[in-house]
Design a protein around this motif. Structure first.
Motif, PDB file in Angstrom:
ATOM      1  N   SER A 144       0.833  -1.208   0.000  1.00 36.50           N
ATOM      2  CA  SER A 144       0.000   0.000   0.000  1.00 36.50           C
ATOM      3  C   SER A 144       0.864   1.253   0.000  1.00 36.50           C
ATOM      4  CB  SER A 144      -0.928   0.008   1.211  1.00 36.50           C
ATOM      5  OG  SER A 144      -1.855  -1.048   1.140  1.00 36.50           O
ATOM      6  N   ALA A 164      -6.570   4.206   4.335  1.00 40.27           N
ATOM      7  CA  ALA A 164      -5.966   2.979   3.810  1.00 40.27           C
ATOM      8  C   ALA A 164      -5.753   1.921   4.873  1.00 40.27           C
ATOM      9  CB  ALA A 164      -4.621   3.307   3.149  1.00 40.27           C
ATOM     10  N   SER A 165      -6.024   2.235   6.119  1.00 39.06           N
ATOM     11  CA  SER A 165      -5.764   1.293   7.201  1.00 39.06           C
ATOM     12  C   SER A 165      -6.580   0.016   7.047  1.00 39.06           C
ATOM     13  CB  SER A 165      -6.080   1.952   8.546  1.00 39.06           C
ATOM     14  OG  SER A 165      -5.897   1.047   9.598  1.00 39.06           O
ATOM     15  N   LYS A 167      -6.773  -2.093   4.658  1.00 41.14           N
ATOM     16  CA  LYS A 167      -7.305  -2.402   3.329  1.00 41.14           C
ATOM     17  C   LYS A 167      -6.334  -3.285   2.545  1.00 41.14           C
ATOM     18  CE  LYS A 167     -10.491   1.395   2.368  1.00 41.14           C
ATOM     19  NZ  LYS A 167     -10.759   1.715   3.738  1.00 41.14           N
ATOM     20  N   THR A 168      -6.887  -4.053   1.637  1.00 39.58           N
ATOM     21  CA  THR A 168      -6.073  -4.878   0.758  1.00 39.58           C
ATOM     22  C   THR A 168      -5.462  -4.005  -0.336  1.00 39.58           C
ATOM     23  OG1 THR A 168      -7.930  -5.375  -0.725  1.00 39.58           O
ATOM     24  CG2 THR A 168      -7.604  -6.828   1.172  1.00 39.58           C
ATOM     25  N   GLU A 171      -8.117  -2.773  -2.712  1.00 42.21           N
ATOM     26  CA  GLU A 171      -8.919  -1.688  -2.136  1.00 42.21           C
ATOM     27  C   GLU A 171      -8.140  -0.379  -2.108  1.00 42.21           C
ATOM     28  OE1 GLU A 171     -11.727  -4.332   0.906  1.00 42.21           O
ATOM     29  OE2 GLU A 171      -9.800  -3.543   1.574  1.00 42.21           O
ATOM     30  N   VAL A 172      -6.828  -0.466  -1.888  1.00 44.04           N
ATOM     31  CA  VAL A 172      -6.000   0.747  -1.907  1.00 44.04           C
ATOM     32  C   VAL A 172      -5.911   1.295  -3.329  1.00 44.04           C
ATOM     33  CG1 VAL A 172      -3.665   1.631  -1.525  1.00 44.04           C
ATOM     34  CG2 VAL A 172      -4.706   0.124   0.152  1.00 44.04           C
ATOM     35  N   LEU A 175      -8.933   3.269  -3.755  1.00 42.96           N
ATOM     36  CA  LEU A 175      -8.775   4.538  -3.040  1.00 42.96           C
ATOM     37  C   LEU A 175      -7.908   5.502  -3.833  1.00 42.96           C
ATOM     38  CD1 LEU A 175      -9.027   6.276  -0.421  1.00 42.96           C
ATOM     39  CD2 LEU A 175      -7.010   5.051   0.433  1.00 42.96           C
TER      40      LEU A 175
END
Length: 420
Positions: A144, A164-165, A167-168, A171-172, A175
């Motif tokens: 990430s 971003a905490s 998250k895969t 998913e990042v 974001l």
């Protein structure tokens, strides 16, 4: 330190950096300093657990594993601190390494990917020490940080870390696409260079091969919110089909947009597969009850998939549902061998792994293994068996047709050779 990193914002001075990191390393709360009595006890307990692993319960194994993951995250953060300090002191140059990347791969034995991620994190931590706590606590992983490295500043680091905490990587990427959207890519079909072309010219010069980073057959990369870049490698046959589809759709799709062609093709494929696997139809048909006990009708199968939402229905003890949507299978809640029916109420959708696990819980691992091997053996024999049966069927049909021709000729008074 690279020129790019030196130019991004004002760096902490050497003394300020050492003071900040010194406080972090000595902070027992964040796991950076010497192990406390409790941490030492956990470490000893973990070492003992390795020797008595088979005696641990499932819950104890998960607790131990979680403690190991936490220790690994703290060790990773500490390693990054040391990499920063080594680069500050230029120790890699004294060890005959031309760069920190060379030092990490040659001296520390990291792979190229490991070295890149750790050095990227080290240079980010050098500029933004607050990232250390996020790495040590496992709130954010290095993949990430690599994705977010161009966005992180002193003013937004807390906001981005919170977003971003946990998250895969995928998913990042979503974001990042929302925070820094990229323009749409132009649709195109181009020929890839022939990888073996260089070897056809018989060159005597030895060329070092490029690093093999074979991508998946299909990649979906978010470039903006609700916008994705689709990348794949097509053979000549697929290229010709796409060009033909583009020509046939030229009136409805004057721009020749590949995205519209592919979307309509996928819609047709989904409709076809839904009919095959789920028995879906545009016309509502009355479901017929099967006389065979336990047989799953298309209507019951369709109802089970619609009820479970095309996703594995297994729910773990922690209340989380399995997210699998591939290799889905219909399972009898009460097994067929134990009198279970084929009605939708007795059906559930499971992924292949959870379906097998459910069978092993009822019938045992050995039985399921035997049945699996038997089915694989039957599947390997079935194609040959089908060919033999087809040959016999055609031969029988030929004999019947020849007999009919002979009878017709004899009835008309023709003399028929015995060979016919």
């Amino acid at each position: 330190m690279s020129e790019r990193d030196r130019g991004e914002g004002e760096q902490l001075s050497g003394q300020a950096w050492r003071r900040t990191v010194g406080e972090w390393l000595c902070d027992g709360v964040h796991g950076g300093g010497e192990p406390t009595r409790n941490e030492a006890r956990v470490s000893v307990h973990s070492g003992m657990a390795l020797r008595r692993l088979e005696k641990l319960s499932n819950e104890e194994i998960l607790v131990e594993l979680k403690s190991f993951v936490g220790a690994e995250s703290r060790s990773l953060a500490r390693l990054i601190v040391y990499l920063v300090e080594i680069e500050e002191r230029r120790l890699h140059l004294e060890l005959a390494c031309s760069s920190m990347f060379d030092f990490c791969t040659r001296r520390l034995g990291f792979s190229e990917g490991e070295a890149f991620r750790r050095l990227t994190a080290a240079r980010l931590v050098r500029r933004l020490p607050v990232l250390l706590d996020a790495i040590a606590s496992g709130r954010i992983h290095l993949s990430s940080l690599v994705l977010l490295r161009d966005l992180l500043t002193e003013t937004n680091v807390d906001e981005i870390l919170a977003a971003a905490s946990g998250k895969t990587k995928r998913e990042v990427e979503e974001l990042l696409a929302r925070m820094a959207p990229k323009p749409d890519v132009m649709p195109s079909i181009r020929r890839l260079p022939d990888r073996s072309a260089s070897g056809r010219h018989g060159s005597s010069r030895t060329v070092s091969p490029l690093p093999q980073t074979t991508p998946p057959s299909l990649q979906l990369k978010p470039i903006a919110e609700s916008r994705y870049r689709v990348q794949l490698t097509a053979n000549e046959s697929l290229r010709d089909k796409l060009e033909l589809a583009r020509a046939l759709m030229s009136h409805r799709n004057p721009s020749g947009d590949l995205a519209e062609i592919i979307e309509q093709a996928v819609d047709l494929l989904i409709e076809k597969l839904s009919k095959e696997k789920l028995g879906t139809s545009s016309r509502a048909r009355r479901s017929k009850s099967s006389a065979k006990h336990g047989y799953v009708t298309r209507a019951a199968r369709r109802e089970a998939f619609e009820r479970d939402g095309m996703q594995c229905s297994f729910v773990g003890e922690n209340g989380e549902r399995c997210p699998a949507r591939c290799f889905l299978e219909v399972d009898h809640v009460t097994p067929l061998a134990l009198g279970g029916s084929g009605q939708a109420e007795n059906l559930r959708v499971l992924c292949r792994a959870h379906n097998r696990d459910a069978a092993e819980r009822v019938f045992g691992h050995a039985y399921v293994e035997d049945r699996t091997r038997e089915r694989r053996r039957e599947a390997s024999i079935r194609p040959n068996k089908g060919l033999v049966e087809t040959h016999h069927f055609r031969q029988r049909k030929f004999v019947e047709a020849r007999s009919q021709v002979r009878g017709a000729l004899l009835a008309l008074g023709f003399r028929v050779d015995s060979r016919i």
